[in-house]
Design a protein around this motif. Structure first.
Motif, mmCIF file in Angstrom:
data_model
loop_
_atom_site.group_PDB
_atom_site.id
_atom_site.type_symbol
_atom_site.label_atom_id
_atom_site.label_comp_id
_atom_site.label_asym_id
_atom_site.label_seq_id
_atom_site.Cartn_x
_atom_site.Cartn_y
_atom_site.Cartn_z
ATOM 1 N N ARG A 140 27.364 -17.604 -25.423
ATOM 2 C CA ARG A 140 27.513 -18.764 -26.304
ATOM 3 C C ARG A 140 26.674 -19.932 -25.808
ATOM 4 O O ARG A 140 26.274 -19.996 -24.647
ATOM 5 N N ALA A 141 26.438 -20.851 -26.713
ATOM 6 C CA ALA A 141 25.762 -22.107 -26.393
ATOM 7 C C ALA A 141 26.375 -23.187 -27.269
ATOM 8 O O ALA A 141 26.736 -22.930 -28.419
ATOM 9 N N GLN A 142 26.511 -24.372 -26.703
ATOM 10 C CA GLN A 142 27.042 -25.507 -27.457
ATOM 11 C C GLN A 142 25.920 -26.456 -27.821
ATOM 12 O O GLN A 142 24.994 -26.676 -27.043
ATOM 13 N N GLY A 143 26.014 -27.003 -29.018
ATOM 14 C CA GLY A 143 25.000 -27.940 -29.471
ATOM 15 C C GLY A 143 25.593 -28.935 -30.449
ATOM 16 O O GLY A 143 26.805 -29.134 -30.495
ATOM 17 N N ASP A 144 24.739 -29.544 -31.243
ATOM 18 C CA ASP A 144 25.147 -30.569 -32.197
ATOM 19 C C ASP A 144 24.583 -30.241 -33.574
ATOM 20 O O ASP A 144 23.432 -29.806 -33.697
ATOM 21 N N LEU A 145 25.392 -30.460 -34.598
ATOM 22 C CA LEU A 145 24.943 -30.292 -35.980
ATOM 23 C C LEU A 145 24.058 -31.479 -36.353
ATOM 24 O O LEU A 145 24.425 -32.636 -36.131
ATOM 25 N N LYS A 146 22.897 -31.198 -36.939
ATOM 26 C CA LYS A 146 21.991 -32.257 -37.382
ATOM 27 C C LYS A 146 22.000 -32.413 -38.899
ATOM 28 O O LYS A 146 21.896 -33.515 -39.406
ATOM 29 N N ASP A 147 22.096 -31.289 -39.650
ATOM 30 C CA ASP A 147 22.250 -31.389 -41.098
ATOM 31 C C ASP A 147 22.894 -30.103 -41.613
ATOM 32 O O ASP A 147 22.929 -29.073 -40.923
ATOM 33 N N LEU A 148 23.426 -30.178 -42.844
ATOM 34 C CA LEU A 148 24.197 -29.064 -43.415
ATOM 35 C C LEU A 148 23.929 -28.982 -44.907
ATOM 36 O O LEU A 148 23.837 -29.998 -45.600
ATOM 37 N N SER A 149 23.810 -27.754 -45.410
ATOM 38 C CA SER A 149 23.709 -27.511 -46.848
ATOM 39 C C SER A 149 24.568 -26.307 -47.186
ATOM 40 O O SER A 149 25.156 -25.668 -46.304
ATOM 41 N N LEU A 150 24.631 -25.969 -48.479
ATOM 42 C CA LEU A 150 25.366 -24.768 -48.872
ATOM 43 C C LEU A 150 24.681 -23.507 -48.364
ATOM 44 O O LEU A 150 25.319 -22.458 -48.223
#
Length: 573
Positions: A140-150
């Motif tokens: 696993r790796a942890q990160g950050d969401l930058k953008d989201l779409s359907l």
């Protein structure tokens, strides 16, 4: 058209057609209140013009709220559009052969929004959604969401996640973790990636695979809430828009999931400083992508840095050197901000000016992120730099339009004139001594010391004694009064230094007495330092307080090139 982009539908035939589509299995969701998360229900019956019957068996626990008159909407998708009813209330609920059925009035209007599959809701500065990436073997790796779409998402991950993307069988498991505790799981295939070696990050775009109607409804809810929260982060938005519940986490809490969530820090203060570093890092990326300095977030994090300094001055000074894994520009901005505040921002200085000083210092060099690395990484503090390097000041100033609260006088001293020199050899204006006030003279010294204490490009970090001699030998460029004041304030072996004492042991300086001599240190194992190759060093040694010189002997030399990586539980008690 409603404020949020929905268009009203009043035609009875169109209303009935849209509701028929929602009555298909998996076609409808129920949302309680404006901020509730959609829940699966079945539109079990339609009496045109009269009533609707809903089967809420899957979420029967909400029957009590509905009986109590709680307002709700029905949501769904039809003919490529998102559909919602106006707010309604239940007339009554009943049990029928194990099912929970509720009846409400027929809606005489609907609201629709054209669905945008490819639209990406982008998280603005101050919005943090953690992401966990997993493969089938449990890596696993942890990160950050930058953008989201359907259709997918873009994540920022540590550079070490490169192996996970390259070797793991695809698609990968993706879990998004919002500040309020809401989590969403999906599977996605990496479609593109971009490494940033200076920031030690990997940005990857993922395309979702195999999600059904329920996941799609949740995705659309998340996309809309991210859009709503992002609108609040535009100047003036907080006063006119209600916050999204997804982003209402515990006030002041550090993110538990994210790119920094798995890092161990030398001290609790270093962990807290990392939160400010995270803001600066994101701001740096925003600038590279054509954005501006976010005035609201800069104000908040300047306040935060002031509070940390008021709470534990020595702890914050140590944290500036103990912070690791950040880009050079981020670490330098924080180092200059904290030490300039500590040098000139005494209690007699008004709070608003101290805040402006800290904010200006935090961002003073971020314009360099808009230049090629070799332009700014090869420059020395006293060589004037190339004409191309000089552009970073104007490039940053052009992006400061949203920072009207910032004192223009302080900004001019700490950003525009920090690179000017007494003899006129500095930039961008080539000002000389008569045009330079006390704040720009002090800022120039702090900036030069911090620059030389950090390795940059092919240049290694300098020992602080060599830096002091270098600046004192160049009194034509640097004000010797401020160099001497810096030495008096921070000592010959500043907090955060790794020092070899006369008796042989190595120790990290964590506190100084009134004479600038070590009063609290943490012992370091010489063999471990040697094995670490003078890079990441774990703090595990004994902490000595008082009579340090008597026990260890006089400080003999500073050891450069060692970064503090993690701490024992009692390292800052």
């Amino acid at each position: 058209m409603a404020e949020d982009g929905y268009t009203r539908v009043d035609n009875p035939m169109e209303i009935e057609t849209l509701l028929e589509t929602l009555s298909e299995p998996g076609g409808a969701s129920l949302q309680i209140g404006e901020q509730g998360e959609p829940m699966p229900v079945l539109l079990a019956g339609i009496e045109a013009g009269e009533a609707l019957e809903l089967d809420i068996s899957a979420v029967s626990e909400i029957a009590g709220e509905l009986r109590g008159g709680k307002a709700f909407r029905l949501l769904g998708q039809a003919h490529g559009k998102l559909v919602r009813t106006p707010e309604m209330t239940m007339e009554h609920c009943r049990q029928d052969e194990g099912r929970v059925l509720c009846r409400c009035d027929f809606p005489h209007r609907l609201e629709v929004l054209q669905r945008r599959d490819t639209f990406r809701a982008r998280l603005r500065l101050g919005m943090e959604v953690g992401a966990i990436l997993r493969d089938a073997e449990g890596n696993r790796a942890q990160g950050d969401l930058k953008d989201l779409s359907l259709e997918g998402c873009r994540l920022e991950l540590p550079l070490t996640a490169t192996a996970l993307l390259a070797e793991a069988p695809l698609p990968l498991g993706i879990e998004l973790c919002f500040p309020d505790g809401t989590c969403f799981q999906a599977r996605g295939r990496a479609r593109h990636r971009r490494a940033d070696t200076e920031r030690q990050t990997l940005t990857a775009g993922f395309q979702f695979e195999g999600h059904g109607p329920e996941q799609e409804r949740r995705l659309w809810y998340f996309v809309r809430e991210i859009e709503r929260e992002a609108a609040r982060h535009i100047e003036g938005g907080e006063a006119t828009r209600s916050p999204s519940p997804l982003f209402q986490g515990t006030t002041g809490a550090e993110p538990k999931v994210g790119r920094r969530g798995t890092q161990r820090y030398a001290t609790p203060m270093t962990c807290r400083l990392a939160h400010v570093a995270g803001y600066l890092d994101t701001q740096l990326l925003e600038l590279r992508e054509g954005g501006e300095i976010d005035g609201v977030q800069l104000s908040r994090h300047a306040d935060r840095l002031l509070r940390l300094h008021e709470e534990d001055r020595e702890g914050l000074l140590f944290a500036c050197d103990a912070l690791y894994g950040e880009s050079w520009l981020v670490g330098h901005g924080l180092g200059v901000a904290v030490r300039l505040l500590d040098l000139v921002g005494r209690d007699s200085v008004p709070q608003e000016l101290r805040k402006a000083l800290v904010a200006s210092a935090m961002v003073h060099d971020l314009g360099k992120a808009l230049l090629p690395d070799d332009v700014w990484q090869s420059a020395m503090p006293d060589d004037g730099g190339s004409p191309e390097l000089h552009q970073h000041v104007a490039l940053l100033e052009a992006r400061m339009g949203g920072c009207q609260w910032l004192s223009s006088a302080v900004f001019a001293s700490v950003v525009r004139r920090i690179n000017e020199r007494l003899d006129g050899s500095g930039y961008p204006a080539g000002l000389s001594a008569e045009a330079l006030g006390e704040l720009e003279r002090a800022a120039a010294v702090v900036d030069a010391v911090d620059t030389l204490r950090r390795p940059l490009g092919e240049r290694p970090a300098w020992r602080v004694g060599a830096i002091y001699r270098h600046l004192l030998d160049r009194e034509q460029a640097f004000d010797p009064r401020w160099v001497k004041r810096y030495i008096a304030r921070f000592g010959l072996y500043p907090i955060g230094s790794l020092v070899r004492f006369g008796g042989g042991p190595l120790a990290w300086i964590q506190g100084l007495d009134d004479d600038g001599r070590p009063s609290r240190v943490q012992l370091a194992d010489a063999d471990e330092v040697s094995r670490a190759g003078l890079e990441d060093k774990v703090l595990q040694g004994e902490v000595l307080k008082g009579e340090v010189i008597r026990r260890l002997g006089e400080p003999r030399e500073e050891v450069t090139g060692v970064k503090v990586a993690a701490a024992s539980a009692d390292s800052r008690k």
